[in-house]
Design an enzyme around this catalytic site. Structure first.
Site: not given
Lengths: 182, 182, 182
Positions: C27, C61, C64
Site C-alpha cells: 500500500s 492507513h 499515513r
C-alpha cells in the site's frame, strides 16, 4: 519486462523448473514454453483423480491444452518415465512435482531417495523437460506436523532441482521472475 | 542468472537482509555470503532448542557449517551483541530474525521498541552483518489472531530492515532475487 | 537496485498492479507511486470497517496518507466508479482487490462476471489506476474449502489483471520486483 525470458532449445537434453503459487499461471506458462518449441509434446500428469475438486482441476487443465499432446499418467515412477521413455525430439511437461511429492508421502516412500533417483534420471534423459511445482513455503508455519513436513520436503526438492536444472523461473500473476537463466 | 549477485565488502560496516520461505536455502545462501568473505565468522543463533523438531533443525544447520565459525546463542538481546561485541574484521550471520521475533513475543516484549533498538545497534555496529529471516506473509490469512499478529510484525520488521540494510535478497529454491543491490 | 522501477505517466489512461504479501509495504508503495505523479489523488477503499482489527488497519492507513487525497468508499461496485467517475487528470489508488474479492464472495456475487466487468471498466477508464492486492497463494494448501476457493479466485484475478495492466510489480519487504515493465 525487465526480466529476460527464454525459449526452450531446438532439442534436448534441457531441463526447466517452473515454480509458482496457487493459480499463479505456472502450468499455463509451462504449457506455452512447450508449445512454442518444435517436437512431440507429452504431458505427464502426476495427479490421481481421487475426489471431485481434484477432478475439476484436471478437467480444467485438460480443456486448456489442445489435442497436440499425448498424455502419460504417472503418480509415482516419474524417474522411470524420464529415464527410459523420452527421446531427444520430445518435450515433456511434468505437472506437477508437489503432487508427486504428496503421492510419495501418501505411499510412505523415502523422499530423499526418490528425489535422488529423479535427479539421476534427469541426467540420463534425452528430452526437454519442464517441471511445474507449487511454491508452498512463504506462508505462516502450518499448525499440523504433516503440513510442516510437506513444505519442508517441497522446499528441499525445489532447491535440489533448481540446482541441476538448466533454467528456473518463479511465476507471479502469470508473469515470470527468472531465477536461473540458461 | 539475470540477477546481479554480490559479495560482501572486505570490511564492515555492511548489512544484508536475506529473506526466504521455509527450506528455501536462505540460511545456506547467507552462510556462503559469509564464507566467501575474509574475516572472522560468527554465527548468532536465535533459536532455543525447546523441542525435538527444533533440535533436529539446529543440528542439521550445525552439521552444514564447518568448524571455522564461532557461535553466540542469543534469543533476545541481539542489539546488545551487535552494538558491543562485533569488530570490523568480523562477519556475523544472524539466523534468524523470525525466531528472534517469536522469542520477543513469547517474552511479551514491545516489538517496535526492540526493532528500533536493533536498527540503532546496526547503525553502530562495525562489522558485516547478514540477517536471515522467513518470508511468512504470502499465504492465506491465518485463522488464529496470534499467527496474524506474528506475520504482521514480521512484515513490518522486514520492511524496516530492508530500508536500512545495504543489500537485500529474496531466496527462492536456493536462488537469489535481488531486492536491493548495494 | 537492479530492477528498473518506473513512474506513472503524466496522464491516463494507465494501469498498474501492485502485489505483495501481508505487511509487505504494497500500500505504501502504491501511495508513493500516486503521490509522485501530478494530478488529483483519489483513494478507493474497498474495506468495510466491520470489526475492531479491520478498523485499526484502516485508521493506520488513513494516518499515513496526507490530506491531499479524496476518499471513495466502495466495497463492491469498483467497475462503476472506474467507468464513470474518473477523469484523465485523476490518479486512483484501489486498496485493495483482495478485500473487494472477499466482499463479492460474502455477497454471493459471480466472481468471473465481476472481474470481466472490472477489466471492461479499466479499458474505458480515462485515469491512472493503481490496484493493490494481496499475494495469498504461496503458502501451504489451506484446510478449509472456502479459503482454498478464495486463494484460487485471487490467483485467477491477479493473472487476468496482470495481463491487461500496463505495469505490474511484486513488493517484498517494501522493495519492488518488477513483473511487467511499462
Amino acid at each position: 519486462m525487465t526480466q529476460a525470458t527464454f525459449s526452450l532449445p531446438a532439442q534436448g537434453p534441457f531441463s526447466t523448473l517452473v515454480l509458482g503459487g496457487a493459480r499463479s499461471g505456472k502450468s499455463r506458462y509451462g504449457e506455452q514454453l512447450v508449445e512454442c518449441a518444435e517436437g512431440e509434446h507429452i504431458y505427464i500428469a502426476t495427479a490421481q483423480a481421487w475426489d471431485g475438486e481434484m477432478r475439476d482441476r484436471i478437467s480444467h487443465h485438460q480443456k486448456r491444452r489442445g489435442d497436440n499432446w499425448s498424455l502419460i499418467e504417472e503418480p509415482l515412477a516419474l524417474a522411470d518415465v524420464l529415464r527410459s521413455q523420452i527421446t531427444s525430439n520430445q518435450i515433456v511437461l511434468v505437472d506437477c512435482l508437489t503432487l508427486w511429492l504428496s503421492n510419495l508421502m501418501g505411499a510412505e516412500k523415502n523422499i530423499d531417495a526418490n528425489v535422488d533417483d529423479l535427479i539421476d534420471a534427469l541426467g540420463a534423459c534425452k528430452g526437454r523437460v519442464v517441471f511445474i511445482s507449487n511454491e508452498v513455503g512463504q506462508g505462516i508455519v502450518p499448525d499440523n506436523a504433516l503440513a510442516r513436513l510437506f513444505r519442508d520436503e517441497a522446499g528441499r526438492m525445489h532447491q535440489r532441482l533448481a540446482g541441476v536444472c538448466d533454467a528456473a523461473v518463479m511465476i507471479v500473476a502469470g508473469l515470470p521472475l527468472v531465477l536461473k537463466q540458461p
